[in-house]
Design an enzyme around this catalytic site. Structure first.
Site, PDB file in Angstrom:
ATOM      1  N   LYS A 194      41.193  89.592  42.565  1.00 38.91           N
ATOM      2  CA  LYS A 194      41.528  88.198  42.865  1.00 38.91           C
ATOM      3  C   LYS A 194      42.909  87.922  42.303  1.00 38.91           C
ATOM      4  CE  LYS A 194      40.102  83.438  42.200  1.00 38.91           C
ATOM      5  NZ  LYS A 194      39.058  82.523  41.758  1.00 38.91           N
ATOM      6  N   LYS A 247      40.833  89.085  47.422  1.00 36.53           N
ATOM      7  CA  LYS A 247      41.107  87.679  47.708  1.00 36.53           C
ATOM      8  C   LYS A 247      42.509  87.329  47.249  1.00 36.53           C
ATOM      9  CE  LYS A 247      39.677  83.176  46.150  1.00 36.53           C
ATOM     10  NZ  LYS A 247      38.945  82.444  45.163  1.00 36.53           N
TER      11      LYS A 247
HETATM   12  C1  PBG Z   1      37.204  79.426  41.481  1.00 37.28           C
HETATM   13  C2  PBG Z   1      37.640  79.737  42.872  1.00 37.28           C
HETATM   14  C3  PBG Z   1      38.850  79.457  43.526  1.00 37.28           C
HETATM   15  C4  PBG Z   1      38.679  79.873  44.844  1.00 37.28           C
HETATM   16  C5  PBG Z   1      37.417  80.424  44.945  1.00 37.28           C
HETATM   17  N1  PBG Z   1      36.791  80.337  43.709  1.00 37.28           N
HETATM   18  C6  PBG Z   1      40.063  78.767  43.041  1.00 37.28           C
HETATM   19  C7  PBG Z   1      40.956  79.386  42.069  1.00 37.28           C
HETATM   20  O1  PBG Z   1      40.745  80.502  41.576  1.00 37.28           O
HETATM   21  O2  PBG Z   1      41.916  78.715  41.720  1.00 37.28           O
HETATM   22  C8  PBG Z   1      39.698  79.737  45.937  1.00 37.28           C
HETATM   23  C9  PBG Z   1      39.135  79.619  47.313  1.00 37.28           C
HETATM   24  C10 PBG Z   1      40.094  79.135  48.330  1.00 37.28           C
HETATM   25  O3  PBG Z   1      41.290  78.897  48.098  1.00 37.28           O
HETATM   26  O4  PBG Z   1      39.630  78.953  49.477  1.00 37.28           O
HETATM   27  N2  PBG Z   1      37.906  80.069  40.490  1.00 37.28           N
END
Ligand code: PBG
Length: 327
Positions: A194, A247
């Protein structure tokens, strides 16, 4: 002209093109994100994500009905709690927003597959993904909170938990806690690679989870890195992840390819809020054909090696698959 090889032979007409396709899509591969807002009754449009809503607990099953009507039978839940505090304690409250949402969904649709996002950022008053020590997110202390949260989702009836916090060791910590409490069979989908991405912008507005200071670069991955994604996937696999995830999706297709080649676990990709919002905005301005861009973007993620896609377009994609417009 004496040409032996004429690749165009396989492109002449729909019948042969469809037969020779290398990438196949199925609605079974799609997961739809649902936002549940604890203080809301009814549903409220999310301004940063046209066509998406926050649902109140009184109508979260409506979101599920819309999914089922479109052939989508899996969701990932995000909660926006009434109460936030420094530790994010409503995240593991047995009567918290997600726990209540799971029970409401399962009471009406027991076979609808419910994945839960496990993270602290929507629950902490500072918006970071864990407990703070000064301005630093304390990794090891956060592990306990994440494990408690995942367990409470399991106890409420979740089918799968998906930790998205990027703390080191969280998959192992969650696996152990689930195993010790009778949930050895509950799978974990790890947000393994991520990245600290600007593509999450519209989500933070939807989930009210923007950090109140600094950013997430201290725990999410640096977008410059590729080999580090392999390391993160390897650690998650070792710690007991059942599914790995990359992601965002579209700017990280190389990472999806590399990780799906390197690991024999199912590979998920999250086509995040910014990807969706950019297509919506360009379509609204009349610059692109939304439907075709949606289809092409989704299939490129599968072509890169993903076998599961989390997307705000899940319902529209499932319809396109059913009509044979894609896959
Ligand atoms: C929680 C989370 C996030 C997303 C999914 N889970 C936000 C982040 O990490 O700031 C992003 C999902 C999206 O942008 O569609 N941490």
């Amino acid at each position: 002209m004496e040409l032996v090889h004429r690749p165009r032979r396989l492109r002449e007409g729909d019948a042969i093109r469809r037969m020779c396709r290398e990438t196949r899509l199925s609605a079974d591969s799609l997961i739809y994100p649902i936002f549940v807002e604890e203080t809301l009754s009814g549903k409220r449009p999310i301004s940063s994500l046209p066509g998406q809503y926050q649902y109140g607990l009184d109508c979260v099953t409506e979101a599920v009905e819309e999914c089922l009507a479109a052939d989508v039978t899996r969701c990932i839940l995000f909660g926006i709690p009434a109460h936030k505090d420094p530790l994010g304690s409503s995240a593991w409250d047995p009567d918290g927003v997600i726990q209540k949402a799971i029970r409401a969904i399962k009471a009406k649709f027991p076979s609808f597959y419910v994945v839960t996002d496990v993270c602290m950022c929507e629950y902490t008053d500072h918006g970071h993904c864990g407990a703070l020590c000064g301005h630093h997110v304390d990794n090891d202390k956060t592990l306990e909170l994440l494990a408690k949260t995942a367990l409470s989702h399991a106890q409420a009836g979740a089918d799968m938990v998906a930790p998205s916090d990027m703390m080191d060791g969280r998959i192992g910590a969650i696996r152990r806690t689930l195993d010790e409490n009778g949930f050895a069979d509950l799978p974990i989908m790890a947000y393994s690679a991520k990245y600290a991405s600007a593509f999450y912008g519209p989500f933070r507005c939807a989930a009210d989870s923007a950090p109140s200071f600094g950013d997430r670069s201290g725990y999410q991955m640096d977008p410059h890195n590729r080999r580090e994604a392999l390391k993160e996937c390897a650690l998650d696999a070792e710690e007991g992840a059942d599914i790995l995830m990359v992601k965002p999706a579209l700017s990280y297709l190389d990472v999806i390819r590399e990780c799906s080649d390197a690991f024999d676990l199912p590979m998920a990709a999250y086509s995040v809020s910014g990807e969706y919002a950019m297509i919506k905005a360009a379509a609204q301005a009349g610059f692109v054909d939304e439907h075709r861009i949606m289809c092409e973007s989704a299939l490129s993620v599968f072509r890169a090696g993903a076998s599961i896609l989390i997307t705000y377009y899940a319902k529209e994609l499932a319809a396109a698959i059913r009509k044979g417009e894609i896959g």
